[in-house]
Each structure stands twice: as structure tokens, then as C-alpha cells.
Scaffold this motif. Structure first.
Motif, PDB file in Angstrom:
ATOM      1  N   ASN A 122       0.825  -1.211   0.000  1.00  0.00           N
ATOM      2  CA  ASN A 122       0.000   0.000   0.000  1.00  0.00           C
ATOM      3  C   ASN A 122       0.865   1.270   0.000  1.00  0.00           C
ATOM      4  OD1 ASN A 122      -2.681   0.415  -0.318  1.00  0.00           O
ATOM      5  ND2 ASN A 122      -3.223   0.376   1.834  1.00  0.00           N
ATOM      6  N   SER A 123       1.728   1.391  -0.983  1.00  0.00           N
ATOM      7  CA  SER A 123       2.749   2.438  -0.974  1.00  0.00           C
ATOM      8  C   SER A 123       2.180   3.849  -0.863  1.00  0.00           C
ATOM      9  CB  SER A 123       3.625   2.318  -2.224  1.00  0.00           C
ATOM     10  OG  SER A 123       2.839   2.227  -3.387  1.00  0.00           O
ATOM     11  N   PHE A 124       1.089   4.134  -1.561  1.00  0.00           N
ATOM     12  CA  PHE A 124       0.629   5.521  -1.596  1.00  0.00           C
ATOM     13  C   PHE A 124      -0.368   5.861  -0.492  1.00  0.00           C
ATOM     14  CE2 PHE A 124       2.429   4.612  -5.699  1.00  0.00           C
ATOM     15  CZ  PHE A 124       3.378   5.615  -5.736  1.00  0.00           C
ATOM     16  N   VAL A 125      -0.664   4.894   0.365  1.00  0.00           N
ATOM     17  CA  VAL A 125      -1.380   5.216   1.601  1.00  0.00           C
ATOM     18  C   VAL A 125      -0.392   5.642   2.683  1.00  0.00           C
ATOM     19  CG1 VAL A 125      -2.806   4.252   3.467  1.00  0.00           C
ATOM     20  CG2 VAL A 125      -3.394   3.801   1.086  1.00  0.00           C
ATOM     21  N   VAL A 126       0.799   5.033   2.688  1.00  0.00           N
ATOM     22  CA  VAL A 126       1.799   5.410   3.700  1.00  0.00           C
ATOM     23  C   VAL A 126       2.711   6.548   3.233  1.00  0.00           C
ATOM     24  CG1 VAL A 126       1.802   3.177   4.845  1.00  0.00           C
ATOM     25  CG2 VAL A 126       3.372   3.577   2.934  1.00  0.00           C
ATOM     26  N   LEU A 127       2.678   6.873   1.931  1.00  0.00           N
ATOM     27  CA  LEU A 127       3.525   7.959   1.436  1.00  0.00           C
ATOM     28  C   LEU A 127       3.298   9.273   2.180  1.00  0.00           C
ATOM     29  CD1 LEU A 127       5.648   8.952  -0.571  1.00  0.00           C
ATOM     30  CD2 LEU A 127       3.799   9.375  -2.208  1.00  0.00           C
ATOM     31  N   PRO A 128       2.050   9.672   2.474  1.00  0.00           N
ATOM     32  CA  PRO A 128       1.872  10.931   3.232  1.00  0.00           C
ATOM     33  C   PRO A 128       2.586  10.918   4.578  1.00  0.00           C
ATOM     34  CG  PRO A 128      -0.218  10.200   2.332  1.00  0.00           C
ATOM     35  CD  PRO A 128       0.755   9.088   2.092  1.00  0.00           C
TER      36      PRO A 128
ATOM     37  N   VAL B 113      11.357   8.537  -0.737  1.00  0.00           N
ATOM     38  CA  VAL B 113      11.980   8.070  -1.973  1.00  0.00           C
ATOM     39  C   VAL B 113      11.970   6.546  -2.033  1.00  0.00           C
ATOM     40  CG1 VAL B 113      14.107   8.065  -3.326  1.00  0.00           C
ATOM     41  CG2 VAL B 113      13.439  10.118  -2.058  1.00  0.00           C
ATOM     42  N   VAL B 114      12.245   5.909  -0.901  1.00  0.00           N
ATOM     43  CA  VAL B 114      12.247   4.448  -0.832  1.00  0.00           C
ATOM     44  C   VAL B 114      10.861   3.889  -1.148  1.00  0.00           C
ATOM     45  CG1 VAL B 114      12.388   2.529   0.818  1.00  0.00           C
ATOM     46  CG2 VAL B 114      14.212   4.227   0.724  1.00  0.00           C
ATOM     47  N   ILE B 115       9.832   4.548  -0.652  1.00  0.00           N
ATOM     48  CA  ILE B 115       8.459   4.080  -0.903  1.00  0.00           C
ATOM     49  C   ILE B 115       8.118   4.164  -2.383  1.00  0.00           C
ATOM     50  CG2 ILE B 115       6.021   4.663  -0.505  1.00  0.00           C
ATOM     51  CD1 ILE B 115       6.863   5.402   2.379  1.00  0.00           C
ATOM     52  N   VAL B 116       8.495   5.263  -3.039  1.00  0.00           N
ATOM     53  CA  VAL B 116       8.252   5.396  -4.473  1.00  0.00           C
ATOM     54  C   VAL B 116       9.046   4.345  -5.245  1.00  0.00           C
ATOM     55  CG1 VAL B 116       8.487   6.907  -6.474  1.00  0.00           C
ATOM     56  CG2 VAL B 116       7.675   7.841  -4.311  1.00  0.00           C
ATOM     57  N   LEU B 117      10.296   4.113  -4.837  1.00  0.00           N
ATOM     58  CA  LEU B 117      11.119   3.095  -5.489  1.00  0.00           C
ATOM     59  C   LEU B 117      10.470   1.723  -5.373  1.00  0.00           C
ATOM     60  CD1 LEU B 117      13.769   2.206  -6.845  1.00  0.00           C
ATOM     61  CD2 LEU B 117      14.787   2.036  -4.559  1.00  0.00           C
ATOM     62  N   GLN B 118       9.939   1.412  -4.201  1.00  0.00           N
ATOM     63  CA  GLN B 118       9.288   0.107  -4.018  1.00  0.00           C
ATOM     64  C   GLN B 118       8.112  -0.056  -4.970  1.00  0.00           C
ATOM     65  OE1 GLN B 118       6.053  -0.652  -2.754  1.00  0.00           O
ATOM     66  NE2 GLN B 118       6.422  -2.871  -2.883  1.00  0.00           N
ATOM     67  N   SER B 119       7.342   1.011  -5.161  1.00  0.00           N
ATOM     68  CA  SER B 119       6.174   0.910  -6.045  1.00  0.00           C
ATOM     69  C   SER B 119       6.592   0.614  -7.480  1.00  0.00           C
ATOM     70  CB  SER B 119       5.341   2.194  -5.975  1.00  0.00           C
ATOM     71  OG  SER B 119       6.030   3.275  -6.570  1.00  0.00           O
ATOM     72  N   VAL B 120       7.715   1.202  -7.919  1.00  0.00           N
ATOM     73  CA  VAL B 120       8.205   0.944  -9.273  1.00  0.00           C
ATOM     74  C   VAL B 120       8.674  -0.509  -9.405  1.00  0.00           C
ATOM     75  CG1 VAL B 120       9.942   1.561 -10.998  1.00  0.00           C
ATOM     76  CG2 VAL B 120       8.824   3.359  -9.663  1.00  0.00           C
ATOM     77  N   VAL B 121       9.458  -0.976  -8.424  1.00  0.00           N
ATOM     78  CA  VAL B 121       9.924  -2.366  -8.440  1.00  0.00           C
ATOM     79  C   VAL B 121       8.738  -3.317  -8.436  1.00  0.00           C
ATOM     80  CG1 VAL B 121      11.163  -4.130  -7.112  1.00  0.00           C
ATOM     81  CG2 VAL B 121      12.135  -1.838  -7.346  1.00  0.00           C
TER      82      VAL B 121
END
Length: 320
Positions: free
Chosen positions: A271-277, A291-299
């Protein structure tokens, strides 16, 4: 363009959005505060339209599906957190990076998980039904997990008042608004088209969010680049392990093939974009977490593409 076409191309749309944001951010570094200011309402809008696709009013029905529900909850909230604990030994010794890894890997997905389940020929009805339960449980358990994994180090990063404010304005308010919208739609069959129209918006809004992240977090991205290879390897390992655990757990409890595929995507997507905020609300010295959270979503998205490409073999492997 149909929604199905848009969803199948979403990975490349997101990559292009991040790249464009980075390019603009490097060309206009003085505009970073503006891009960050625009990021917050974009996130709130993204979470609202995402939550409208989560059938919160269907919560009672999900609780009656005991065997599948138990597999989802035990796998996501006991087995995978234990595996994440082991992965932490591979994560670079940077507090922001470690926090980002924990934030994103400890929360199962509640949005594109349903889309990918559908594309994989999984049990979409059960995926929809289980989603609100997963969302509620992860919000309740995430603070406990972070305390267990980071201990006193978490207190250095978290400003309670700021985190509460972000949670209320960017997560809780969109969630409540989505629930109210669902109730309003449910009272009149003629309003059902609204949910369908809102379903077009998660991909464009997520692309906008990624653009603003890239444009506003250029320094954080550049600072995290030396660690990107190690962190990406951790995310790849998690994805592969989650897929294998999903297959194994599904077969162990005797789920039908379609439910096994659903379980696999529940375990493999986060759930990367729920925890991004929450990551973006951290002090500047912890900026690597976002940055790590965005990277995980791409991977993860690239991993899902491979998984869907291997779909014929997957179906053969889990055939009942």
C-alpha cells in the motif's frame, strides 16, 4: 481508450511521470516548495478516489469467508512481517531508508491489488470483499509494527502532532468521505455510475502525485541514489518471496486456484501511496523514506508485469 488499456499501461505512465518530475525539479529547483504544496491536495484526492473503489459497506460479507480471510490476515500480518524482520539485515544502515522499507512492506495493498487480481484471473469478488478488512487492520497494526522494529529510534523521526494532522487530513478525511460517498451511492441505483467515473481517476492522480514527488524531492532522490541498488534488491527479494508464500499458503489451506492467485497478489502488492503521506511528513533528514516508498512501487509494478506475463505457467501451477 478503455480503462483496461489504461490499467495495462499504468507502469510506463508512472515511470514517465517520475522522470518528468525529476527533470522539472532539477530545472526549476526554486519551485520545489510550490510542488510540495501541490502534492498534499493531490495525495488527498488520490486517496479519496482510491478509497471509493474499496467496498467499505461490504465489510460484514467479508468476515463470513473464514478460510480465505484467515489466509490473507495470517500471511499479511504475521508471516510477511516476520520475513521483513529478516530482510532488515540487508537494508543499508540509514534510519530514513529503514523506516521507508518498513512503512511500505508492512502494509498490504488495497487499490491496484484488485486490478491485478482481475487481470490474473483471480477471484475478484473475494479481493473486493477482503480489501476493507485489510485496510482497517493495517492502520491499526502499523504503529505497533514500527515500534517493534525501530524502538526508540522511531521517536526521533515522528512528530506526533504533525503525523496526526497528516493522518487526519490526508488519510482519515478522504476515507470518511469515500465511505459517505459509498453510502450515498448505495441509496439510489441511479447513482452507481459515479463510482465507475471515479474509477478512471486513480491512475491520472497517481501520475500527478509521482510528478510532484519527483519535482519536489530532487535532493532526497539524489541523496538516496547510492543506496538504490541495495534497496531495490531487498524489494525484489520480498516480491519473489511473497509470491512463493502466497502459492504455498493457498495450496496448504486448500484454496481453489482463483483464490490462490488472489492470495498471491495480496501478499506481493503493498500500500505504498497510503503510507507515502506519513513519510512525507517526516523531518528533512528522514526524506529518504519517501523516496524508498516510491522506489518500491516501481519495483513492484515491474514485478507484477513479469508475473502477469508468466500467467499461463502460474495458472498451470495452481490448477485445482
Amino acid at each position: 481508450m478503455t480503462r483496461d488499456t489504461l490499467e495495462r499501461r499504468q507502469v510506463w505512465i508512472y515511470v514517465a511521470a517520475i522522470a518528468a518530475g525529476m527533470a522539472v525539479g532539477m530545472g526549476l529547483p526554486q519551485a520545489a516548495p510550490l510542488f510540495e504544496a501541490l502534492l498534499w491536495p493531490s495525495l488527498a484526492a488520490l486517496l479519496f478516489v482510491t478509497f471509493t473503489q474499496v467496498p467499505l459497506v461490504a465489510l460484514p460479507a467479508a468476515l463470513r469467508d473464514g478460510r480465505f480471510m484467515a489466509a490473507v490476515l495470517i500471511g499479511n500480518f504475521i508471516v510477511l512481517p516476520l520475513f521483513v524482520a529478516g530482510l532488515l539485515f540487508m537494508v543499508p544502515d540509514d534510519p530514513g531508508v529503514r523506516l521507508g522499507v518498513l512503512l511500505v512492506l508492512l502494509v498490504p495493498c488495497t487499490d491496484w491489488f484488485i486490478t491485478f487480481t482481475h487481470q490474473a484471473g483471480g477471484d475478484t469478488r473475494r479481493a473486493i470483499a477482503v480489501t476493507p478488512v485489510v485496510l482497517i487492520v493495517q492502520m491499526a497494526l502499523l504503529p505497533l509494527y514500527l515500534w517493534l522494529f525501530m524502538g526508540d529510534g522511531l521517536g526521533e523521526a515522528v512528530s506526533t502532532s504533525r503525523m496526526v494532522t497528516v493522518f487526519l487530513l490526508v488519510i482519515a478525511v478522504p476515507l470518511l468521505a469515500a465511505y459517505a460517498t459509498e453510502r450515498w451511492v448505495a441509496r439510489d441505483a441511479g447513482r452507481a455510475a459515479l463510482t465507475g467515473r471515479l474509477a478512471w481517476w486513480p491512475i491520472p492522480l497517481l501520475s500527478l502525485v509521482l510528478f510532484f514527488v519527483g519535482a519536489s524531492q530532487v535532493e532526497a532522490v539524489e541523496g538516496a541514489l547510492p543506496l538504490a541498488g541495495d534497496v531495490s534488491a531487498v524489494f525484489v527479494l520480498f516480491f519473489v518471496a511473497a509470491v512463493l508464500i502466497g502459492f504455498g499458503a493457498g495450496r496448504l489451506v486448500g484454496l481453489p486456484a482463483a483464490q490462490v492467485r488472489t492470495l498471491v497478489f495480496s501478499f506481493a502488492t503493498r500500500n505504498s501511496f497510503v503510507v507515502l503521506p506519513l513519510a512525507l511528513a517526516l523531518p528533512a533528514e528522514w526524506a529518504a523514506a519517501a523516496v524508498v516508498i516510491v522506489l518500491q512501487s516501481v519495483v513492484e509494478l515491474l514485478g507484477v508485469l513479469v508475473l502477469l506475463w508468466l500467467l499461463p505457467s502460474i495458472r498451470k501451477a495452481v490448477r485445482s
